[in-house]
Every structure is written in C-alpha cells, then in structure tokens.
Design an enzyme around this catalytic site. Structure first.
Site, mmCIF file in Angstrom:
data_model
loop_
_atom_site.group_PDB
_atom_site.id
_atom_site.type_symbol
_atom_site.label_atom_id
_atom_site.label_comp_id
_atom_site.label_asym_id
_atom_site.label_seq_id
_atom_site.Cartn_x
_atom_site.Cartn_y
_atom_site.Cartn_z
ATOM 1 N N ALA A 80 22.075 30.462 55.954
ATOM 2 C CA ALA A 80 21.382 29.295 55.394
ATOM 3 C C ALA A 80 20.028 29.734 54.844
ATOM 4 O O ALA A 80 19.353 30.574 55.438
ATOM 5 C CB ALA A 80 21.175 28.223 56.468
ATOM 6 N N PHE A 81 19.614 29.141 53.729
ATOM 7 C CA PHE A 81 18.305 29.483 53.170
ATOM 8 C C PHE A 81 17.183 29.173 54.149
ATOM 9 O O PHE A 81 16.110 29.763 54.092
ATOM 10 C CB PHE A 81 18.076 28.747 51.839
ATOM 11 C CG PHE A 81 17.830 27.272 51.969
ATOM 12 C CD1 PHE A 81 16.548 26.783 52.115
ATOM 13 C CD2 PHE A 81 18.895 26.374 51.955
ATOM 14 C CE1 PHE A 81 16.312 25.416 52.229
ATOM 15 C CE2 PHE A 81 18.672 25.018 52.072
ATOM 16 C CZ PHE A 81 17.377 24.536 52.216
ATOM 17 N N LYS A 82 17.438 28.282 55.097
ATOM 18 C CA LYS A 82 16.414 27.898 56.074
ATOM 19 C C LYS A 82 16.087 29.020 57.050
ATOM 20 O O LYS A 82 15.072 28.964 57.740
ATOM 21 C CB LYS A 82 16.873 26.650 56.828
ATOM 22 C CG LYS A 82 16.983 25.443 55.910
ATOM 23 C CD LYS A 82 17.577 24.245 56.612
ATOM 24 C CE LYS A 82 17.737 23.108 55.600
ATOM 25 N NZ LYS A 82 18.323 21.926 56.204
ATOM 26 N N ASP A 83 16.922 30.061 57.096
ATOM 27 C CA ASP A 83 16.620 31.221 57.937
ATOM 28 C C ASP A 83 15.258 31.807 57.572
ATOM 29 O O ASP A 83 14.510 32.239 58.439
ATOM 30 C CB ASP A 83 17.675 32.321 57.753
ATOM 31 C CG ASP A 83 18.995 32.020 58.436
ATOM 32 O OD1 ASP A 83 18.996 31.340 59.478
ATOM 33 O OD2 ASP A 83 20.030 32.473 57.920
ATOM 34 N N THR B 241 20.203 23.151 59.655
ATOM 35 C CA THR B 241 18.837 23.200 60.171
ATOM 36 C C THR B 241 18.840 23.653 61.624
ATOM 37 O O THR B 241 18.065 24.525 62.016
ATOM 38 C CB THR B 241 18.143 21.828 60.053
ATOM 39 O OG1 THR B 241 18.079 21.464 58.676
ATOM 40 C CG2 THR B 241 16.744 21.868 60.637
#
Length: 186
Positions: A102-105, A134
């Site tokens: 995930a880009f949220k990493d 998330t």
C-alpha cells in the site's frame, strides 16, 4: 519551519508538535507554511533512501539532527522502491513495493520512527480504525517501534482476508480488535 492548521484557527507549530498532535486544536490538518524548494539534484541521488533523507531534511528543518534523521529514513524505507521510466523524461515511483503493498507504507513507516524519536522515554497509544489498507500499513509501520502501542479496530467481515492477516498476526506492540458492525462503528 512552522506548520499551520487548515482550520485556520490554531497557532502554527513545529514539525514535532504537528507530528505528535495529529490534528490541530481547531480539528484542521497541519501543512507546512511554505513548501521548501527542492534542488533538482535530490532526484539524481543514487537511491530512494538518499532522496527520502534529503526531502525529509527540508520538512523537518533541523528538528532532528542529520545523523539521526538518516537512520530514521534508512529504517523506514528498508525495501526496494523502483522508479520506472514511463516515457522520455517521465518516471513513476512505484508505491506498492512496501511491506503491505500500500502507498500508505511510506508515510506510516516514517511517521512511526519520527514519533518514537521525539517520544524519548514517554509512551504513546495509537488507535486506528480501518477498512483495510490503512490498518495494514499503520500496523506494519509501527511494528516493533519503541514506546508506541497501536490498536487497530476493523469491522468483522468487511476487510479482505489478506489485509486482515496483515494486521491480526503481528503481535508485539500491535493489537487488532474485530468490531461487530461497519467501519463507522469502529
């Protein structure tokens, strides 16, 4: 550098204060008062880790000494981050190569390490509600980070099996809690 609230009713704060407060007292989000101009040489660095360090220096503005900041960025981004050529002089940074895909990493991992750095001997509890990516990114990003315990609330039967495994099997300082209901109930 100071950070202002998008609610426009709070005093500007330092990077550390914005990071540890999360939301401003007026419930706004914190943004830099001005975005520093990055020298194009930053994008010619040998690795993503080198670029991340240089960009973080601009936003942290001396609040974390360079040697410590370098350790934080190297630890946060300890995985490959490929840049792919799209066309001529256009490139794309592939943000799905982190631990949870995930880009949220990217944000979660740096945030976790910076928060721990500023906490010192203090302890912090983070509560996150998720419908999937998330929770996975936050749980993995904070996994094993000293001084911080994360509770992930998620709606029963409403997240993918892979994402549920990503945040329910970690242990250590991560506790996942399944909630009867939907995301809003979390």
């Amino acid at each position: 550098m100071k950070y202002f609230s998008t609610g426009k009713n709070s005093e500007p704060v330092s990077f550390k204060e914005a990071l540890l407060q999360g939301l401003a007292p007026d419930r706004g989000l914190y943004l830099p008062e001005s975005f520093p101009k990055a020298d194009s040489a930053i994008f010619e660095k040998d690795s993503f880790q080198d670029m991340a360090f240089e960009m973080a220096k601009l936003l942290v503005d001396g609040e974390i000494p360079d040697a410590d900041l370098r350790k934080l960025t190297d630890d946060a981004f300890n995985f490959d981050v490929p840049v792919k050529k799209v066309h001529d002089n256009i490139y794309a940074l592939e943000l799905y190569h982190g631990p949870t895909a995930a880009f949220k990493d990217f944000g979660a991992r740096f945030m976790a390490r910076a928060m721990s750095y500023f906490l010192g001997d203090k302890k912090l509890t983070i509560l996150v509600a998720t419908s999937g990516d998330t929770g996975s990114a936050v749980a993995n990003g904070f996994l094993g980070v000293p001084g911080i315990h994360v509770y992930v609330l998620y709606p029963k039967g409403k997240v993918s099996a892979i994402q549920e495994c990503q945040f329910t099997t970690l242990g250590q300082n991560i506790t996942a809690l399944e909630v009867e209901g939907v995301f809003d109930d979390c």
